[in-house]
Design an enzyme around this catalytic site. Structure first.
Site, PDB file in Angstrom:
ATOM      1  N   LYS A 143       3.464   0.880   2.928  1.00  0.00           N
ATOM      2  CA  LYS A 143       3.413  -0.310   3.766  1.00  0.00           C
ATOM      3  C   LYS A 143       3.648  -1.542   2.905  1.00  0.00           C
ATOM      4  CE  LYS A 143       0.195   1.466   7.268  1.00  0.00           C
ATOM      5  NZ  LYS A 143      -1.104   1.223   7.961  1.00  0.00           N
ATOM      6  N   ASP A 200      -6.920   3.317  -2.416  1.00  0.00           N
ATOM      7  CA  ASP A 200      -6.869   3.108  -0.964  1.00  0.00           C
ATOM      8  C   ASP A 200      -8.272   3.146  -0.364  1.00  0.00           C
ATOM      9  OD1 ASP A 200      -6.988   5.802  -1.684  1.00  0.00           O
ATOM     10  OD2 ASP A 200      -5.785   6.496  -0.002  1.00  0.00           O
ATOM     11  N   ARG A 201      -9.129   4.030  -0.863  1.00  0.00           N
ATOM     12  CA  ARG A 201     -10.517   4.073  -0.386  1.00  0.00           C
ATOM     13  C   ARG A 201     -11.245   2.779  -0.730  1.00  0.00           C
ATOM     14  NH1 ARG A 201     -13.421   9.230  -2.706  1.00  0.00           N
ATOM     15  NH2 ARG A 201     -15.020   8.625  -1.193  1.00  0.00           N
ATOM     16  N   ASP A 226       0.861  -1.181   0.000  1.00  0.00           N
ATOM     17  CA  ASP A 226       0.000   0.000   0.000  1.00  0.00           C
ATOM     18  C   ASP A 226       0.894   1.227   0.000  1.00  0.00           C
ATOM     19  OD1 ASP A 226      -2.007   1.908   0.347  1.00  0.00           O
ATOM     20  OD2 ASP A 226      -1.991   1.672   2.530  1.00  0.00           O
ATOM     21  N   ILE A 227       0.917   1.945  -1.117  1.00  0.00           N
ATOM     22  CA  ILE A 227       1.753   3.134  -1.247  1.00  0.00           C
ATOM     23  C   ILE A 227       0.873   4.366  -1.112  1.00  0.00           C
ATOM     24  CG2 ILE A 227       3.317   4.435  -2.741  1.00  0.00           C
ATOM     25  CD1 ILE A 227       4.132   1.822  -4.029  1.00  0.00           C
ATOM     26  N   THR A 268      -0.951  32.517  19.745  1.00  0.00           N
ATOM     27  CA  THR A 268      -1.073  32.093  18.345  1.00  0.00           C
ATOM     28  C   THR A 268      -0.935  30.583  18.202  1.00  0.00           C
ATOM     29  OG1 THR A 268      -0.232  34.212  17.543  1.00  0.00           O
ATOM     30  CG2 THR A 268      -0.103  32.349  16.031  1.00  0.00           C
ATOM     31  N   THR A 317       2.378   9.698   1.895  1.00  0.00           N
ATOM     32  CA  THR A 317       3.489   9.971   2.793  1.00  0.00           C
ATOM     33  C   THR A 317       4.328   8.738   3.069  1.00  0.00           C
ATOM     34  OG1 THR A 317       2.142  11.677   3.862  1.00  0.00           O
ATOM     35  CG2 THR A 317       4.120  10.960   5.028  1.00  0.00           C
ATOM     36  N   ASP A 321     -10.458   6.991   7.290  1.00  0.00           N
ATOM     37  CA  ASP A 321      -9.039   6.780   6.999  1.00  0.00           C
ATOM     38  C   ASP A 321      -8.339   8.128   7.160  1.00  0.00           C
ATOM     39  OD1 ASP A 321      -6.521   6.156   6.040  1.00  0.00           O
ATOM     40  OD2 ASP A 321      -7.255   5.009   4.330  1.00  0.00           O
TER      41      ASP A 321
END
Length: 246
Positions: A14, A94-95, A7-8, A171, A11, A115
């Site tokens: 895996k 991925d969804r 799974d790419i 802030t 960021t 997710d």
């Protein structure tokens, strides 16, 4: 013999090995290419392979096709769920993998998959495996980066999971309140809306920032319905292998 599941994401990537439906090995890396993958899986006895990626060509597909029984994953694969998405060709892999995973893990249950990654996606699948779509929202780090990038003076901040105050008094804490409380209100709003129609719904959490949402929701009225399944996308991809090979 193992199933190789990759799974790419935007960021992280895996790389997982499954023995049938048991996750036996998991590597989370920043970048992955054929050479790095070869090192990770050397002498592992792999038969089947599948990959979901949101990035441009990484060169991995050719490597997987040459070395394993490679199943190309796409939203055109049928028989796993009833996909009613109007433009399946634009649906993120991925969804799609996450809702396939949810249909397997929570068989017969209505499920809202949250997710929490670079973006936050909310996807609903009912107990009869009907999937119609969901929502996409900026993720936590993306919100902090946006405030810094598109203003002249706001600093670049990073998530602070220990921040609990409702109101900031400078802030930094005002930004923390805006992003992290805003996300809490957002996710609770989505859940409340779905619960009004599906009161017995399960909430499945996955993604890199799932721990943040897990902490927030454990203190909410939805706590009993929340299930953290960090490897849901990988589980879904592995189920695709089983569907087409069993």
């Amino acid at each position: 013999m193992y199933n190789l599941v990759i799974d790419i994401g935007n960021t992280f990537s895996k790389v997982a090995l499954f023995d049938k439906r048991e996750l036996c090995e998991l590597h989370i890396v920043r970048d992955i290419d054929p050479k790095a993958l070869s090192t990770l899986i050397s002498d592992k006895g792999i038969s089947n392979a599948i990959m979901s990626t949101v990035r441009p060509d990484t060169g991995l597909e050719d490597f997987l096709e040459k070395n394993f029984k490679y199943l190309e994953f796409s939203t055109s694969l049928t028989g796993l769920i009833n996909n009613h998405y109007k433009t399946p060709q634009t649906l993120g892999l991925d969804r799609y993998a996450a809702v396939v995973g949810a249909a397997y893990v929570f068989q017969g249950a209505n499920c809202l998959v949250i997710d929490a990654g670079t973006c936050i996606t909310y996807d609903f699948i009912d107990g009869n495996k009907n999937y119609y779509g969901g929502s996409i929202s900026p993720g936590m780090n993306m919100r902090y980066k946006a405030m810094h990038t598109f203003t002249g003076k706001l600093p670049l901040l990073y998530p602070d999971l220990d921040y609990r105050a409702e109101m900031g008094n400078d802030t930094r804490t005002s930004m923390l309140s805006g992003v992290q409380n805003g996300l809490r209100y957002e996710v609770e709003g989505f859940i409340r809306s779905y619960f009004s129609t599906y009161p017995n719904m399960v909430i499945a959490l996955c993604g890199g920032d799932a721990d943040f949402f897990d902490r927030q929701l454990k203190n909410s009225i939805f706590a009993q319905s929340v299930k953290a399944v960090p490897d849901l996308v990988l589980i879904g991809l592995n189920e695709v292998i089983h569907h087409y090979n069993d």
